[in-house]
Design an enzyme around this catalytic site. Structure first.
Site, PDB file in Angstrom:
ATOM      1  N   SER A 122       0.848  -1.194   0.000  1.00  0.00           N
ATOM      2  CA  SER A 122       0.000   0.000   0.000  1.00  0.00           C
ATOM      3  C   SER A 122       0.883   1.242   0.000  1.00  0.00           C
ATOM      4  O   SER A 122       1.712   1.426   0.897  1.00  0.00           O
ATOM      5  CB  SER A 122      -0.887   0.004   1.247  1.00  0.00           C
ATOM      6  OG  SER A 122      -1.392   1.304   1.451  1.00  0.00           O
ATOM      7  N   HIS A 172      -1.300  -1.358  -4.215  1.00  0.00           N
ATOM      8  CA  HIS A 172      -2.584  -1.040  -3.585  1.00  0.00           C
ATOM      9  C   HIS A 172      -2.648   0.467  -3.329  1.00  0.00           C
ATOM     10  O   HIS A 172      -1.790   1.027  -2.653  1.00  0.00           O
ATOM     11  CB  HIS A 172      -2.653  -1.833  -2.269  1.00  0.00           C
ATOM     12  CG  HIS A 172      -3.907  -1.673  -1.482  1.00  0.00           C
ATOM     13  ND1 HIS A 172      -5.017  -2.474  -1.658  1.00  0.00           N
ATOM     14  CD2 HIS A 172      -4.221  -0.826  -0.478  1.00  0.00           C
ATOM     15  CE1 HIS A 172      -5.958  -2.126  -0.797  1.00  0.00           C
ATOM     16  NE2 HIS A 172      -5.501  -1.115  -0.073  1.00  0.00           N
ATOM     17  N   ASP A 215      -4.856   3.545  -1.839  1.00  0.00           N
ATOM     18  CA  ASP A 215      -5.957   3.857  -0.926  1.00  0.00           C
ATOM     19  C   ASP A 215      -6.526   5.233  -1.228  1.00  0.00           C
ATOM     20  O   ASP A 215      -5.839   6.241  -1.062  1.00  0.00           O
ATOM     21  CB  ASP A 215      -5.450   3.817   0.522  1.00  0.00           C
ATOM     22  CG  ASP A 215      -5.121   2.407   0.964  1.00  0.00           C
ATOM     23  OD1 ASP A 215      -6.028   1.562   0.939  1.00  0.00           O
ATOM     24  OD2 ASP A 215      -3.950   2.142   1.307  1.00  0.00           O
ATOM     25  N   MET A 242      -9.213   7.941  -0.112  1.00  0.00           N
ATOM     26  CA  MET A 242     -10.042   8.309   1.055  1.00  0.00           C
ATOM     27  C   MET A 242     -10.584   9.721   0.865  1.00  0.00           C
ATOM     28  O   MET A 242      -9.897  10.575   0.296  1.00  0.00           O
ATOM     29  CB  MET A 242      -9.193   8.261   2.332  1.00  0.00           C
ATOM     30  CG  MET A 242      -8.447   6.962   2.550  1.00  0.00           C
ATOM     31  SD  MET A 242      -7.625   6.973   4.149  1.00  0.00           S
ATOM     32  CE  MET A 242      -6.646   5.458   4.007  1.00  0.00           C
ATOM     33  N   HIS A 249      -8.377   0.876  -3.734  1.00  0.00           N
ATOM     34  CA  HIS A 249      -9.243   0.626  -2.585  1.00  0.00           C
ATOM     35  C   HIS A 249      -9.988   1.923  -2.270  1.00  0.00           C
ATOM     36  O   HIS A 249      -9.402   2.850  -1.725  1.00  0.00           O
ATOM     37  CB  HIS A 249      -8.365   0.168  -1.402  1.00  0.00           C
ATOM     38  CG  HIS A 249      -9.115  -0.067  -0.141  1.00  0.00           C
ATOM     39  ND1 HIS A 249      -8.492  -0.230   1.084  1.00  0.00           N
ATOM     40  CD2 HIS A 249     -10.446  -0.183   0.114  1.00  0.00           C
ATOM     41  CE1 HIS A 249      -9.398  -0.420   2.013  1.00  0.00           C
ATOM     42  NE2 HIS A 249     -10.589  -0.394   1.454  1.00  0.00           N
ATOM     43  N   MET A 279     -12.191   4.090  -0.244  1.00  0.00           N
ATOM     44  CA  MET A 279     -12.816   4.330   1.057  1.00  0.00           C
ATOM     45  C   MET A 279     -13.533   5.661   0.945  1.00  0.00           C
ATOM     46  O   MET A 279     -13.122   6.675   1.527  1.00  0.00           O
ATOM     47  CB  MET A 279     -11.747   4.321   2.157  1.00  0.00           C
ATOM     48  CG  MET A 279     -11.269   2.919   2.483  1.00  0.00           C
ATOM     49  SD  MET A 279      -9.673   2.903   3.315  1.00  0.00           S
ATOM     50  CE  MET A 279      -8.609   3.061   1.878  1.00  0.00           C
ATOM     51  N   MET A 287     -11.197  -6.278   5.910  1.00  0.00           N
ATOM     52  CA  MET A 287     -10.325  -5.318   6.599  1.00  0.00           C
ATOM     53  C   MET A 287      -9.860  -5.906   7.936  1.00  0.00           C
ATOM     54  O   MET A 287     -10.677  -6.408   8.712  1.00  0.00           O
ATOM     55  CB  MET A 287     -11.078  -4.005   6.869  1.00  0.00           C
ATOM     56  CG  MET A 287     -11.414  -3.167   5.654  1.00  0.00           C
ATOM     57  SD  MET A 287      -9.989  -2.601   4.680  1.00  0.00           S
ATOM     58  CE  MET A 287      -8.984  -1.729   5.876  1.00  0.00           C
ATOM     59  N   ASP A 324      -6.266  -6.485   4.634  1.00  0.00           N
ATOM     60  CA  ASP A 324      -5.646  -5.162   4.595  1.00  0.00           C
ATOM     61  C   ASP A 324      -5.651  -4.568   5.992  1.00  0.00           C
ATOM     62  O   ASP A 324      -6.712  -4.354   6.578  1.00  0.00           O
ATOM     63  CB  ASP A 324      -6.471  -4.291   3.622  1.00  0.00           C
ATOM     64  CG  ASP A 324      -5.910  -2.891   3.436  1.00  0.00           C
ATOM     65  OD1 ASP A 324      -4.796  -2.608   3.913  1.00  0.00           O
ATOM     66  OD2 ASP A 324      -6.611  -2.080   2.788  1.00  0.00           O
TER      67      ASP A 324
HETATM   68  C1  DX5 Z   1      -6.035   1.494   5.779  1.00  0.00           C
HETATM   69  C2  DX5 Z   1      -5.664   1.173   4.375  1.00  0.00           C
HETATM   70  C3  DX5 Z   1      -4.500   0.269   4.251  1.00  0.00           C
HETATM   71  C4  DX5 Z   1      -3.228   0.751   4.890  1.00  0.00           C
HETATM   72  C5  DX5 Z   1      -2.575  -0.456   5.487  1.00  0.00           C
HETATM   73  O1  DX5 Z   1      -7.320   1.982   5.819  1.00  0.00           O
HETATM   74  O2  DX5 Z   1      -6.730   0.594   3.675  1.00  0.00           O
HETATM   75  O3  DX5 Z   1      -4.280  -0.150   2.905  1.00  0.00           O
HETATM   76  O4  DX5 Z   1      -2.320   1.355   4.005  1.00  0.00           O
HETATM   77  O5  DX5 Z   1      -1.468  -0.040   6.193  1.00  0.00           O
HETATM   78  P1  DX5 Z   1      -0.667  -1.036   7.165  1.00  0.00           P
HETATM   79  O6  DX5 Z   1      -0.195  -2.168   6.338  1.00  0.00           O
HETATM   80  O7  DX5 Z   1       0.435  -0.165   7.677  1.00  0.00           O
HETATM   81  O8  DX5 Z   1      -1.624  -1.452   8.246  1.00  0.00           O
HETATM   82 ZN    ZN Z   2      -6.313  -0.307   1.716  1.00  0.00          ZN
END
Ligand code: DX5
Ligand code: ZN
Length: 221
Positions: free
Chosen positions: A8, A31, A33, A35, A64, A66, A135, A173
């Protein structure tokens, strides 16, 4: 089934993204993210940056989302050159319609559940998805502690996928590292997202290999 590792970039240096994308050449996908300050209490990046990421990396891009209203926005991300789009159960109104729309656009469709959401409602629509994301932290931030209480969910999902003869991938994740990889793989997850464990390491490719090795040794077919 082979284990896939998806670093990620939430834990990468956003001012040096191309450099940090080049640092994970042994990964199976990257990956990303997204948000929106509404679905989760954090804000990251949007379409223009996802598009540039797709242009500069050779790895398949796994987005991903969110965000609120993925029914409206997920198809926009599917146009950018990504390989898969994940949207959340708690945000979508018509997951089957959206999954079909994404697949029609040539991308893989993936459905995510937060720690308090169950996977059982998904069982009868599993064939609509290429991947389910369980998750293993509350979404929003990297570097949180892995929730091992999500493993029952991964197991039940793996049993359903096997019983129905599907190829659906199970992604986890949050808090995944070389120390926790064996736990998720033993439960049946085969796509492991890792942010801080990869980008926090001196050698990201070595960290990817360590996570992959730990998971492969433990994977429950
Ligand atoms: C959190 C994200 C993850 C995050 C994971 O909401 O969806 O993808 O980057 O980070 P680590 O591996 O550090 O928990
Ligand atoms: Zn993620």
């Amino acid at each position: 089934m082979n284990i896939q590792i998806a670093p990620s970039i939430l834990s990468a240096d956003f001012a040096n993204l191309e450099r940090d994308l080049n640092a994970i050449s042994s990964a199976d996908m990257v990956h990303v993210d997204v948000m929106d300050h509404h679905f989760v209490p954090n804000l990251t990046l949007g379409e223009p940056i996802v598009k540039r990421i797709c242009e500069v990396t050779d790895l398949p891009v796994d987005v991903h989302l969110m965000i609120e209203d993925p029914d409206r926005w997920a198809p926009e991300f599917a146009k950018l050159g990504v390989d898969s789009v994940t949207f959340h159960m708690g945000a979508t109104h018509a997951p089957v319609r959206l999954a079909r729309q994404l697949r029609d656009m040539g991308v893989k469709a993936s459905f995510a559940v937060r720690p308090a959401e169950s996977v059982e409602p998904l069982f009868d629509i599993l064939d609509e998805f290429d991947m389910v994301l369980v998750m293993t932290v509350e979404p929003g931030f990297g570097g949180q502690k892995f929730l091992d209480n999500q493993m029952g969910k991964v197991r039940r999902l793996r049993d359903q996928i096997t019983a129905r003869g599907l190829n659906t991938r199970i992604q986890v994740d949050g808090g995944v590292s070389a120390q926790t990889a064996h736990i998720v793989a033993e439960a049946g997850a085969d796509v492991l997202v890792a942010g801080s464990a990869v980008y926090g390491a001196d050698n990201p490719n070595q960290a990817i290999d360590d996570i992959r090795q730990a998971a492969q040794a433990a994977f429950r077919a």
